[in-house]
Design an enzyme around this catalytic site. Structure first.
Site, PDB file in Angstrom:
ATOM      1  N   ASN A 128       0.864  -1.147   0.005  1.00  0.00           N
ATOM      2  CA  ASN A 128       0.054   0.095  -0.040  1.00  0.00           C
ATOM      3  C   ASN A 128       0.915   1.242   0.084  1.00  0.00           C
ATOM      4  O   ASN A 128       1.646   1.611   1.072  1.00  0.00           O
ATOM      5  CB  ASN A 128      -0.908   0.005   1.207  1.00  0.00           C
ATOM      6  CG  ASN A 128      -1.674   1.080   1.251  1.00  0.00           C
ATOM      7  OD1 ASN A 128      -1.779   1.959   0.509  1.00  0.00           O
ATOM      8  ND2 ASN A 128      -2.568   1.161   2.319  1.00  0.00           N
TER       9      ASN A 128
ATOM     10  N   ARG B 215      -2.725  -2.002  -3.085  1.00  0.00           N
ATOM     11  CA  ARG B 215      -3.852  -1.379  -2.687  1.00  0.00           C
ATOM     12  C   ARG B 215      -3.852  -0.181  -3.841  1.00  0.00           C
ATOM     13  O   ARG B 215      -2.999   0.574  -3.968  1.00  0.00           O
ATOM     14  CB  ARG B 215      -4.012  -0.905  -1.279  1.00  0.00           C
ATOM     15  CG  ARG B 215      -5.138   0.064  -1.231  1.00  0.00           C
ATOM     16  CD  ARG B 215      -5.019   0.637   0.196  1.00  0.00           C
ATOM     17  NE  ARG B 215      -6.091   1.340   0.341  1.00  0.00           N
ATOM     18  CZ  ARG B 215      -5.942   2.656   0.890  1.00  0.00           C
ATOM     19  NH1 ARG B 215      -5.003   3.193   1.459  1.00  0.00           N
ATOM     20  NH2 ARG B 215      -7.085   3.482   1.100  1.00  0.00           N
TER      21      ARG B 215
ATOM     22  N   HIS C 143     -13.004   2.570   1.013  1.00  0.00           N
ATOM     23  CA  HIS C 143     -12.905   1.533   2.027  1.00  0.00           C
ATOM     24  C   HIS C 143     -13.578   0.421   1.558  1.00  0.00           C
ATOM     25  O   HIS C 143     -14.144  -0.486   2.610  1.00  0.00           O
ATOM     26  CB  HIS C 143     -13.601   2.024   3.396  1.00  0.00           C
ATOM     27  CG  HIS C 143     -12.918   3.201   4.299  1.00  0.00           C
ATOM     28  ND1 HIS C 143     -13.753   4.042   4.851  1.00  0.00           N
ATOM     29  CD2 HIS C 143     -11.716   3.484   4.301  1.00  0.00           C
ATOM     30  CE1 HIS C 143     -12.844   4.932   5.371  1.00  0.00           C
ATOM     31  NE2 HIS C 143     -11.424   4.334   5.166  1.00  0.00           N
TER      32      HIS C 143
ATOM     33  N   HIS D 123     -17.093   1.442   9.195  1.00  0.00           N
ATOM     34  CA  HIS D 123     -15.753   1.397   9.119  1.00  0.00           C
ATOM     35  C   HIS D 123     -15.093   2.663   9.738  1.00  0.00           C
ATOM     36  O   HIS D 123     -15.229   3.698   9.049  1.00  0.00           O
ATOM     37  CB  HIS D 123     -15.098   1.123   7.897  1.00  0.00           C
ATOM     38  CG  HIS D 123     -13.841   1.301   7.511  1.00  0.00           C
ATOM     39  ND1 HIS D 123     -12.728   0.225   7.525  1.00  0.00           N
ATOM     40  CD2 HIS D 123     -12.804   2.270   7.768  1.00  0.00           C
ATOM     41  CE1 HIS D 123     -11.441   0.501   7.581  1.00  0.00           C
ATOM     42  NE2 HIS D 123     -11.465   1.836   7.765  1.00  0.00           N
TER      43      HIS D 123
ATOM     44  N   ARG E 107     -10.640  14.909   9.041  1.00  0.00           N
ATOM     45  CA  ARG E 107     -11.530  15.494   8.010  1.00  0.00           C
ATOM     46  C   ARG E 107     -13.106  15.976   8.497  1.00  0.00           C
ATOM     47  O   ARG E 107     -13.430  15.273   9.436  1.00  0.00           O
ATOM     48  CB  ARG E 107     -12.013  14.375   6.808  1.00  0.00           C
ATOM     49  CG  ARG E 107     -10.594  14.202   6.211  1.00  0.00           C
ATOM     50  CD  ARG E 107     -10.819  12.954   5.103  1.00  0.00           C
ATOM     51  NE  ARG E 107      -9.697  12.223   4.958  1.00  0.00           N
ATOM     52  CZ  ARG E 107      -9.552  10.835   4.777  1.00  0.00           C
ATOM     53  NH1 ARG E 107     -10.867  10.293   4.294  1.00  0.00           N
ATOM     54  NH2 ARG E 107      -8.673  10.309   4.818  1.00  0.00           N
TER      55      ARG E 107
ATOM     56  N   ILE F 123     -11.114   2.373  15.585  1.00  0.00           N
ATOM     57  CA  ILE F 123     -12.452   3.060  16.460  1.00  0.00           C
ATOM     58  C   ILE F 123     -13.227   1.980  16.718  1.00  0.00           C
ATOM     59  O   ILE F 123     -13.765   1.500  17.804  1.00  0.00           O
ATOM     60  CB  ILE F 123     -12.755   4.419  16.090  1.00  0.00           C
ATOM     61  CG1 ILE F 123     -11.762   5.475  15.963  1.00  0.00           C
ATOM     62  CG2 ILE F 123     -13.974   4.901  17.133  1.00  0.00           C
ATOM     63  CD1 ILE F 123     -12.092   6.710  15.321  1.00  0.00           C
TER      64      ILE F 123
ATOM     65  N   GLU G 247      -7.640  -5.681   5.542  1.00  0.00           N
ATOM     66  CA  GLU G 247      -7.766  -5.195   4.182  1.00  0.00           C
ATOM     67  C   GLU G 247      -6.560  -6.145   3.467  1.00  0.00           C
ATOM     68  O   GLU G 247      -6.584  -6.419   2.292  1.00  0.00           O
ATOM     69  CB  GLU G 247      -7.694  -3.968   4.037  1.00  0.00           C
ATOM     70  CG  GLU G 247      -8.788  -3.021   4.551  1.00  0.00           C
ATOM     71  CD  GLU G 247      -8.599  -1.619   4.784  1.00  0.00           C
ATOM     72  OE1 GLU G 247      -8.993  -0.895   3.569  1.00  0.00           O
ATOM     73  OE2 GLU G 247      -8.182  -1.294   5.639  1.00  0.00           O
TER      74      GLU G 247
HETATM   75  P1  AMP Z   1      -7.177   2.794  12.064  1.00  0.00           P
HETATM   76  O1  AMP Z   1      -7.128   3.732  10.931  1.00  0.00           O
HETATM   77  O2  AMP Z   1      -8.350   1.751  11.609  1.00  0.00           O
HETATM   78  O3  AMP Z   1      -5.845   2.535  12.451  1.00  0.00           O
HETATM   79  O4  AMP Z   1      -7.793   3.662  13.274  1.00  0.00           O
HETATM   80  C1  AMP Z   1      -7.119   4.671  14.004  1.00  0.00           C
HETATM   81  C2  AMP Z   1      -8.023   5.283  15.105  1.00  0.00           C
HETATM   82  O5  AMP Z   1      -8.250   4.171  15.925  1.00  0.00           O
HETATM   83  C3  AMP Z   1      -7.542   6.254  15.654  1.00  0.00           C
HETATM   84  O6  AMP Z   1      -8.444   7.327  16.001  1.00  0.00           O
HETATM   85  C4  AMP Z   1      -7.361   5.541  17.093  1.00  0.00           C
HETATM   86  O7  AMP Z   1      -7.311   6.530  18.257  1.00  0.00           O
HETATM   87  C5  AMP Z   1      -8.428   4.654  17.291  1.00  0.00           C
HETATM   88  N1  AMP Z   1      -8.440   3.569  18.290  1.00  0.00           N
HETATM   89  C6  AMP Z   1      -7.350   2.710  18.366  1.00  0.00           C
HETATM   90  N2  AMP Z   1      -7.464   2.037  19.402  1.00  0.00           N
HETATM   91  C7  AMP Z   1      -8.334   2.747  20.199  1.00  0.00           C
HETATM   92  C8  AMP Z   1      -8.697   2.478  21.473  1.00  0.00           C
HETATM   93  N3  AMP Z   1      -8.460   1.504  22.363  1.00  0.00           N
HETATM   94  N4  AMP Z   1      -9.786   3.336  21.901  1.00  0.00           N
HETATM   95  C9  AMP Z   1     -10.481   4.259  21.090  1.00  0.00           C
HETATM   96  N5  AMP Z   1      -9.685   4.516  19.833  1.00  0.00           N
HETATM   97  C10 AMP Z   1      -8.821   3.653  19.442  1.00  0.00           C
END
Ligand code: AMP
Length: 395
Positions: free
Chosen positions: A10, A87, A176, A204, A237, A328, A381
């Protein structure tokens, strides 16, 4: 036949995320990230079962970084790599499925550069570098937009003059798609329902966030549009704003389009609302400590997410479940609970104990008795890109 190995790549403008996927192993034998490419601080981080390691590669570009990554990938693959899956962000209307990469399909990706001027050129440079280093290895492009090519016209058209669509491709594409496709299929497996005869709402929620309505394995609507800015509140965003905001800011503050675009993409969302951070972990912790900006950002995020899910329900004839995924969605139990507080009218009720248990990669159902299914499904992914690559090798 021994289990096959696919390298998944990616490429961003100054980064390469990579993972070696073995079809028989649930974890990746090797994965990593090359970052700050093109600068004196360029570095590659590798991670495998025995630990992490970083390699400084000053001024390396994509090709130089891949030249360092590939021998290690080959070694981790026991000397045999079967293919490379890339990707690709924007497939426009040309790509409605993953495709083998050749001169013709590369020209198709090139033709979509206008639609993703930051992402597609970076994806292309990664593909070209991998092709010149491994000319005989099959390479496959997997598009973020492809899954949403099944949206009906009433979901993908904007109410603007027709020539903007027919001559300039102005329409909703959605992103996504690889994640929405993977988790909706996993949700059907976990619920013991046929993927081709079940209907799902998917959220997502990562740094970028989108919702999707999936019917019988096909996307029927999604919250992102021409670009990934439309829809939900995200890390930096804004998601939806009044389209006249541009005009207002130009007239009142004298801002040009580049400044407005940068503000909406990089300074808004959780970061803009909270004045604190784009990271949901920081937001939820600060909210618990009573930070007003973090509390507001959390509330707006959850309410807007609920509103988007309710609107996605228009695309379904039945509802077999709601799926949370992304950093999240997979970890922030408080976000799931607060969002579902706003969706009682659709019958959703959450089980607090199950909700708290499904974090850090634990999949499961978190609804209370009498509620439609609510699932937490970790996305993957990289595995979906590897599965698509393998399917095209088999074909
Ligand atoms: P990703 O882009 O899928 O890696 O997700 C990143 C987002 O997931 C960021 O906003 C992180 O703060 C959130 N995230 C990861 N672990 C946690 C957690 N334990 N509690 C709240 N948000 C989280």
């Amino acid at each position: 036949m021994s289990a096959r190995n696919i390298l998944v790549i990616n490429c961003g403008s100054s980064s390469i995320k990579f993972a070696l996927v073995n079809e028989a192993q649930s974890s990746f034998p090797l994965q990593g990230l090359a970052e700050r490419l093109g600068s004196p601080e360029a570095v590659i981080h590798f991670e495998n079962a025995s630990g992490k390691e970083s390699l400084q590669v000053p001024d390396a570009d994509h090709q130089a970084a891949l030249a360092q990554i590939l021998p290690r990938v080959e070694a981790a693959a026991g000397g045999h790599l079967d293919g490379i899956g890339h990707r690709v962000v924007h497939g426009g209307e040309k790509f409605f499925a993953s495709t083998l990469l050749n001169a013709e399909t590369l020209a198709g990706i090139e033709a979509n550069v206008q639609l993703a001027p930051l992402h597609n050129p970076a994806n292309l440079s990664g593909i070209q570098a991998a092709m010149s280093l491994f000319p005989s290895l099959p390479q496959v492009g997997v598009f973020d937009t492809a899954f949403h090519q099944s949206m009906p016209e009433h979901a993908y058209r904007y109410a603007v003059p027709e020539f903007l669509y027919t001559q300039h491709g102005v329409r909703r594409y959605g992103f996504h798609g690889t994640s929405h496709r993977y988790v909706s299929k996993r949700a059907a497996e976990l619920a013991d329902l046929p993927a081709n005869n079940s209907s799902w709402l998917v959220a997502h929620l990562g740094n970028g966030c989108s919702t999707c309505a999936v019917v019988n394995g096909h996307s029927r609507d999604t919250s992102m549009g021409l670009t990934p800015l439309e829809g939900l509140v995200m890390g930096t965003r804004s998601g939806d704003v009044d389209p006249s905001l541009h005009n207002f800011l130009a007239n009142t503050l004298g801002w040009d389009l580049a400044k407005i675009d940068s503000m909406l993409n990089k300074e808004s969302g959780l970061k803009g609302l909270s004045g604190l951070s784009n990271d949901m972990r920081t937001i939820t912790e600060a909210r618990e400590a009573g930070h007003p900006g973090a509390t507001l950002a959390f509330e707006v995020f959850c309410y807007r997410l609920a509103k988007s899910l309710a609107s996605m329900a228009c695309a379904l004839e039945q509802l077999d479940g709601l799926v949370f995924t992304g950093g999240i969605g997979e970890n922030a139990a408080v976000v799931r609970a607060r969002t579902l507080d706003h969706l009682k009218l659709l019958g959703f009720k959450i089980d607090a104990e199950a909700n708290a248990r499904c974090v850090r990669g634990v999949a499961g159902e978190i609804q209370a008795a009498g509620s439609p299914r609510i699932l937490v499904v970790p996305t993957n992914e990289e595995r979906q890109i590897a599965l698509d690559t393998l399917a095209l090798l088999d074909a």
